[in-house]
Scaffold this motif. Structure first.
Motif, PDB file in Angstrom:
ATOM      1  N   HIS B 241      47.196 -91.189 -50.553  1.00  0.00           N
ATOM      2  CA  HIS B 241      48.004 -92.214 -50.518  1.00  0.00           C
ATOM      3  C   HIS B 241      48.760 -92.073 -51.872  1.00  0.00           C
ATOM      4  N   THR B 247      51.906 -91.997 -50.093  1.00  0.00           N
ATOM      5  CA  THR B 247      51.619 -90.803 -49.317  1.00  0.00           C
ATOM      6  C   THR B 247      51.852 -89.481 -49.796  1.00  0.00           C
ATOM      7  N   VAL B 283      49.446 -88.389 -43.072  1.00  0.00           N
ATOM      8  CA  VAL B 283      49.083 -89.872 -44.010  1.00  0.00           C
ATOM      9  C   VAL B 283      50.203 -90.807 -44.012  1.00  0.00           C
ATOM     10  N   SER B 285      52.516 -93.890 -45.530  1.00  0.00           N
ATOM     11  CA  SER B 285      52.790 -94.676 -46.597  1.00  0.00           C
ATOM     12  C   SER B 285      52.083 -96.098 -46.393  1.00  0.00           C
TER      13      SER B 285
END
Lengths: 497, 385
Positions: B241, B247, B283, B285
């Motif tokens: 992140h 991210t 992944v 945000s």
């Protein structure tokens, strides 16, 4: 007064006190001047470049003494300042989210400032600023990293001793133009020195030992690793492409003049980590990296092999990433002194040798694909997988002193008017339309009120008061610095639509 | 003479006008394009990847749409005309008051079907290179149409969407304004307009951003402690992140549990040749993550604390028996203290910024009412026309 005599005749606590008293009065603080070379020299040394910064610090020196917090000095410091840390014990995490800070330990009669994590603090030093120097510390007993950079450019990390500290000893990440030199790093459960997703890096003259990996260059470009003493790790020096990271390749790495010996320590890496799959006894490991030159290293006593070159398919723990090329291409092995490697190697290595009808203890192993690679004087090594590589067509990298930038990586230059524009569009327009009501009054109305007085507007936004019955109060914009507030006020008064 | 939408609806006349100004944080060019401008334009990033530390540039965002396309997209986004039964809009599962997600673990389709994944928040979605939890779409345009036609989502067909739009009193004129060079209304215009609107959902002025740009007092002691846990190499949150978007836009196999009773979701690794990505998801945000509970791809965790705690409970602790997953190397056992988990949650709430909230249309061009879930009162900002 002769200090050793004093120590002999006094009680120990008294001697300690007296020693402290003497050092605190008699020791002269170091000065920060440019490097000066011995005047008799006519040709440039291979260790020519000593700094990636343009100038010596010109700001205030903040002295930090035992019992004080380094962070208090960092908070007070302005860009250009030196934070001078005197010997003592410091149990804290130091974070530097500012540019141009020199965090400099003062070594007095062999005593360094000691950053002590006490087994519960996470990282010793974190920085995200540009132009950061970190030097002369002793760092021990942190859980995470010793020194960790997140996107700072132009860094110098030198003369530190890092012992028994978590995951990485020194870990610059996502920056460019940096030097890691003259550090002693040991007892690290991943890489002692780990250069991650960074460009233009020089790792030189370090001693790394008793760690899972000695020095790792990962998803980075234009790096030189030279003159390091790399011993008693699981794996010595690594050049990796790790798939699944936002920067996808490793290109242009020179590994030269290192002493890489007895890297036979049992692997104690964390389960699932990229280094946990390294067989103990690996001198140099190349995984999927391109344009790697291995030159004039002493590679001694690494029991699995001196050099292993692999693609992703043959490496454990690698994920699938269509954007990263899994093959190590243009690997260039020049002359190296390799002796007594591979004496207790892995079964896979023996199989590889057997397929080439060879026996003995392997110096060099290559598994998986590799394109356009070369090797000089291959007859001197016991090897598998490099038999069809041609000679390299050159024998040294002497013309490449380093891959550092000629000038420090400059911050993007932003004109003051643009600062005003970015803040106006990014912030003000959320509440103020040019014409018509949004959350706040229209820009046209503001223009008519402040037409010739941007300063008054700049002052107002830092500390607004509720003026209009029919509008909500404006929140403070004091997080904008004075220059930006003035610029945004001028910009707002100049917009036409 | 231009009339407002409400007046136009009342008079049943087609003379209405889309906004000719760009949304906040966009600058209008002479070519009638809206270009994104933010304070992160002060900085660079390595290889322009938009990952780094405090003073790092963003990845290139989507921009260049016209103000009219963005405004048309706003109407379409909130209009249940796009679903087969005219009851569900994009905004039904992407509600402004929930960070453009829906507050549910698993989203519900227009026919009441419960899906298998959690509606992702949409703030800053214009910066993402891959869309959907499993990253299967490469652009906002490609993504936009898929939920319209998914049977368990809006359940519509291309034919019906086009017929409904063409037979509406107002949409044909609005499409002409947004796409003046096109002779007829088509699906790519719907996708473009929805992409245009979503690209305008910018959230980059949080307390964290104030700190990142140099205002040290922006974060208090607890928040700073949380930031330092977040980026520490013990918790390692920032490794994936990564600021400034929070991210790194990669797929990661982390092994979170599904809700009780739900079968294991293979995510991006849904075929034998992709087995290394089994259980892999994009992944997300963390911008405005304080608004988008519950968390993870199937909403297993109700709070930020629970989500953070997952990472501290040991590598693979929630992987179902018999599943072999190649877990991400940063999934380990950081043994975070309860105080550190609390600090992480406190820090994550400093990533909240809804100052550029778009206006929810008070009237829709279709004449349909806003979906019921958007009209129930809620307790924080979000204005309507």
């Amino acid at each position: 007064m002769n200090k050793s005599t004093l120590t002999l005749i006094a009680l120990v606590p008294l001697a300690y006190f007296a020693g402290y008293y003497l050092t605190s009065t008699a020791t002269v603080a170091p000065v920060y001047t440019a490097e000066v070379s011995y005047s008799g020299s006519t040709s440039a040394s291979g260790n020519g470049k000593k700094s990636v910064l343009n100038s010596m610090p010109t700001g205030t020196v903040h002295a930090v003494k035992d019992g004080q917090l380094i962070m208090d000095a960092v908070k007070a410091a302005q860009p250009g300042d030196v934070i001078q840390v005197w010997p003592g014990n410091y149990t804290e995490t130091v974070y530097i989210d500012k540019d141009n800070i020199r965090l400099s330990g003062v070594i007095v009669e062999g005593k360094r400032p000691r950053l002590f994590g006490d087994g519960h603090l996470n990282d010793a030093i974190l920085y995200s600023g540009n132009n950061i120097v970190i030097e002369n510390f002793l760092i021990t007993k942190y859980k995470g990293n010793g020194i960790m950079g997140q996107a700072g450019n132009n860094f110098e990390i030198r003369n530190n001793i890092i012992e028994d500290t978590g995951v990485y000893g020194i870990f610059p990440q996502l920056g460019e133009n940096g030097i890691v030199e003259h550090n002693v790093v040991s007892g690290i459960e991943d890489a002692a020195i780990y250069v991650g997703m960074s460009d233009h890096i020089h790792v030189a003259n370090n001693e790394v030992f008793d760690s899972v990996a000695g020095i790792e260059i990962e998803n980075s470009r234009h790096a030189i690793v030279e003159n390091n003493f790399v011993h008693n790790n699981t794996g010595g020096i690594l050049a990796f492409v790790t798939p699944g990271l936002p920067i996808k390749d490793t290109v242009d790495v020179i590994i030269r003049n290192n002493w890489i010996s007895n890297n036979n320590t049992k692997n104690f890496g964390a389960e699932g980590s990229m280094v946990a799959g390294i067989p103990a006894g690996t001198g140099i490991l190349i995984m999927a990296a391109d344009k790697v030159i291995i030159e004039d290293n002493l590679i001694l006593g690494n029991k699995t092999a001196g050099i292993i070159i692999t693609d992703h398919q043959n490496a454990p723990n690698t994920t699938l990433d269509p954007e990263s090329d899994p093959t190590p291409d243009q690997i260039m092995i020049l002359n190296n002194l390799m002796y007594n490697n591979g004496y207790d190697t892995i079964t896979e290595a023996k199989v590889l040798l057997t397929t080439e009808l060879k026996q003995g203890n392997p110096d060099i192993l290559r598994v998986g694909g590799s394109n356009n690679s070369c090797i000089n004087n291959p007859q001197q090594y016991i090897s598998a997988g490099v038999g069809d590589w041609p000679a390299c067509g050159f024998s040294n990298t002497d013309t490449i002193v380093n891959y550092l930038l000629d000038e420090p990586a400059a911050p993007r230059s932003v004109a003051v008017e643009d600062k005003g524009k970015y803040a106006y569009l990014g912030i003000c327009t959320g509440c103020h339309a040019y014409t018509g009501r949004l959350i706040g009054p229209p820009v046209q109305v503001i223009q008519s009120l402040y037409m010739d007085d941007p300063k008054a507007l700049a002052d107002y936004i830092a500390n607004p008061i509720k003026k209009r019955e029919d509008y909500p109060a404006m929140p403070k914009q004091d997080y904008l610095d004075a220059e930006t507030r003035k610029a945004v006020a001028e910009y707002m008064l100049s917009v036409k639509n | 003479m231009m009339l407002s939408l409400a007046a136009a609806l009342a008079l049943n006349t087609a003379v209405i006008s889309l906004n000719s100004q760009c949304p906040p944080s966009f600058e209008l060019t002479p070519q009638n394009q809206c270009l994104l401008v933010t304070r992160y334009d002060h900085y660079d990033s390595l290889h322009n990847k938009g990952v780094g530390g405090t003073k790092t540039a963003l990845p290139k965002g989507r921009d260049g749409f016209s103000p009219q396309q963005i405004d048309l997209g706003r109407y379409l986004f909130f209009d249940p005309l796009l679903s087969a039964n005219h009851k569900q809009a994009c905004a039904s599962c992407h509600q402004p008051s929930h960070g453009f997600s829906d507050g549910k673990a698993l989203s519900t389709g227009s026919n009441g079907d419960i899906g298998t994944r959690s509606a992702p928040g949409l703030w800053n979605v214009g910066f993402l290179k891959k869309l959907f939890w499993d990253g299967r779409a490469d652009s906002l345009e490609q993504q936009a149409l898929i939920p319209l036609f998914a049977p368990h989502e809006m359940a519509n067909t291309a034919e019906q969407v086009l017929a409904d739009l063409a037979s509406s009193a107002l949409y044909p004129e609005l499409f002409r304004q947004a796409f003046p060079l096109s002779t007829e209304l088509d699906l790519s215009q719907v996708a473009t307009a929805l992409a245009a609107f979503q690209s305008s959902l910018i959230s980059l002025n949080s307390k964290y951003d104030h700190y990142a740009h140099g205002y040290q007092q922006a974060l208090n002691d607890q928040e700073i402690k949380g930031l330092n846990v977040f980026r520490s190499f013990v918790a390692r949150c920032a490794e994936c992140h990564t600021p400034p978007l929070f991210t790194n836009q990669q797929l990661a196999v982390i092994g979170t549990p599904e809700p009780e009773g739900m079968t294991f979701d293979p995510g991006a690794g849904n075929s034998p040749e992709l087995s290394k990505l089994r259980g892999g998801f994009k992944v997300p945000s963390l911008r405005n993550v304080g608004r988008t509970a519950p968390y993870m791809h199937s909403g297993r965790f109700a709070t930020l604390e629970e989500a953070a705690e997952f990472y501290s409970k040991g590598r693979g602790h929630a992987v179902p028996k018999g599943e072999k997953l190649l877990l991400h190397w940063h999934i380990w056992e950081p043994k975070l203290s309860p105080e550190e988990i609390q600090q992480l949650a406190v820090f994550l709430n400093t990533l909240t910024d809804e100052s550029l909230m778009p206006v929810v249309p008070a009237q829709l061009p279709s004449g349909l009412p806003l979906p019921a879930e958007l009209t129930t009162p809620h307790d924080h900002k979000g204005s309507t026309e």
